[in-house]
Design an enzyme around this catalytic site. Structure first.
Site, PDB file in Angstrom:
ATOM      1  N   ARG A 100     -34.833 -82.553  -4.174  1.00 32.60           N
ATOM      2  CA  ARG A 100     -34.318 -83.149  -3.054  1.00 32.60           C
ATOM      3  C   ARG A 100     -33.403 -81.968  -2.311  1.00 32.60           C
ATOM      4  NH1 ARG A 100     -35.558 -85.209   0.826  1.00 32.60           N
ATOM      5  NH2 ARG A 100     -36.767 -86.450  -0.649  1.00 32.60           N
ATOM      6  N   LYS A 137     -22.750 -75.137  17.277  1.00 33.44           N
ATOM      7  CA  LYS A 137     -22.758 -76.648  17.227  1.00 33.44           C
ATOM      8  C   LYS A 137     -23.799 -76.772  15.863  1.00 33.44           C
ATOM      9  CE  LYS A 137     -21.426 -78.042  21.848  1.00 33.44           C
ATOM     10  NZ  LYS A 137     -22.046 -78.585  23.175  1.00 33.44           N
ATOM     11  N   LYS A 169     -13.895 -69.596  27.447  1.00 34.54           N
ATOM     12  CA  LYS A 169     -14.058 -70.671  28.165  1.00 34.54           C
ATOM     13  C   LYS A 169     -13.064 -71.132  29.129  1.00 34.54           C
ATOM     14  CE  LYS A 169     -17.217 -73.286  26.166  1.00 34.54           C
ATOM     15  NZ  LYS A 169     -17.892 -73.760  25.259  1.00 34.54           N
ATOM     16  N   ASP A 228     -21.896 -73.289  33.574  1.00 26.30           N
ATOM     17  CA  ASP A 228     -21.621 -74.582  32.535  1.00 26.30           C
ATOM     18  C   ASP A 228     -21.863 -75.678  33.411  1.00 26.30           C
ATOM     19  OD1 ASP A 228     -21.279 -75.902  29.970  1.00 26.30           O
ATOM     20  OD2 ASP A 228     -19.338 -76.198  30.492  1.00 26.30           O
TER      21      ASP A 228
END
Length: 305
Positions: A100, A137, A169, A228
């Site tokens: 798994r 992200k 930013k 952006d």
């Protein structure tokens, strides 16, 4: 401390096995004789790009160094549904205990690589030189694997973390007291600490683009402009033939006029990326490559050796 790809992978696998196996795989221990051997086959169940082979092999090796993993396909290969990508042979108990975790990592990485390859291919139909970038992200703890998968899909890694690039930013600009103040402070910090890092600056309007251009023309180095949310999705029912409005993005690229590299961000999807790339932007970043990935369907079919 910066990440080391090999030691971080071993640490990740150890933590994941502790989470999954803990004191023992009781089902396997209860049902499978210790002496039973098996051969398990990796079966790809849908078209995509294979990624995570070396990671899966490391999982099996960590669980049981005597397991033998053999691949008939390699990381980064395009694969079709029905492809038998490899086998793992050895103690059945060990194969089942590792199954798994190996599949979880391999399926996620293959999903990211597949999504990246599709986006790269779509973008380059209108702009053969454009680079598709990932973002930060990512799932905490899986960033290096997520970014490896992006590379295997033909994409390019953005910064790994907060330490290897200056990305100014909107919140930095606001807290610093304006665009010029933030950019000058960044240059002063890099000079004071003898750091050779790239500087990227986010702009959201054409007025901000003009201010950035003036600063570049005034001698301040900017390695990339992050354009952006300059792509707007049309409302449902629009009569326009194009789904997205890239007018502002195209104008921003025109005004920058090659002074620095450009990066489009926001509303980047497989449906929009070709139209975005057609603006001649040099880079396109997509958080969806990692934060909204759909795992590629891969199974492990166990048979007796």
């Amino acid at each position: 401390m910066l990440f080391d790809a090999s030691t971080d992978l071993d640490s990740l696998i150890a933590r994941a096995l502790a989470e999954d196996v803990a004191t023992g795989d009781v089902t396997t221990l209860a049902t499978i004789p210790a002496e039973r051997a098996a051969t398990a086959t990796f079966l790809v169940k849908e078209d995509g790009v294979l990624a995570g082979c070396r990671v899966a092999a490391r999982v099996f090796e960590t669980v049981d160094a005597s397991l033998a993993v053999t691949w008939t396909a390699a990381d980064g290969d395009p694969v079709a549904a029905g492809t038998r990508a490899g086998t793992v042979t050895g103690a059945a108990r060990s194969v089942l205990t590792a199954e798994r975790l190996a599949l979880n990592l391999m399926q996620r990485m293959s999903g990211i690589a597949t999504a990246t390859r599709r986006m790269v291919d779509a973008a380059r139909t209108t702009n053969p030189a454009v680079e598709i970038l990932d973002t930060r992200k990512t799932v905490p703890g899986l960033r290096l694997l997520d970014k490896e998968a992006v590379r295997l899909g033909g994409g390019t890694n953005h910064r790994v973390g907060l330490y290897d690039m200056v990305l100014i930013k909107d919140n930095h600009i606001e807290a610093a007291g304006g665009l010029e103040a933030a950019l000058r402070a960044a240059h002063a910090y890099l000079d004071a600490h003898d750091l050779a890092l790239e500087i990227e600056v986010e702009v959201r309007t054409l007025d901000e683009v003009d201010r950035l251009v003036a600063l570049i023309d005034g001698g301040l180095r900017v390695d990339r402009a992050l354009l952006d949310n300059m792509v707007v999705r049309h409302a449902k029912g629009s009569s326009d033939t194009a789904l997205f409005d890239t007018t502002m993005l195209a104008e921003a690229v025109r005004r920058i006029a090659g002074r620095t590299a450009t990066e489009a961000s926001g509303n980047v999807t497989l449906a929009s990326v070709a139209q975005i790339a057609a603006t001649s932007v040099t880079h396109i970043s997509s958080g969806a490559l990692t934060h909204s990935v759909r795992a590629l369907d891969i199974s492990l079919k166990v048979g007796l050796a």
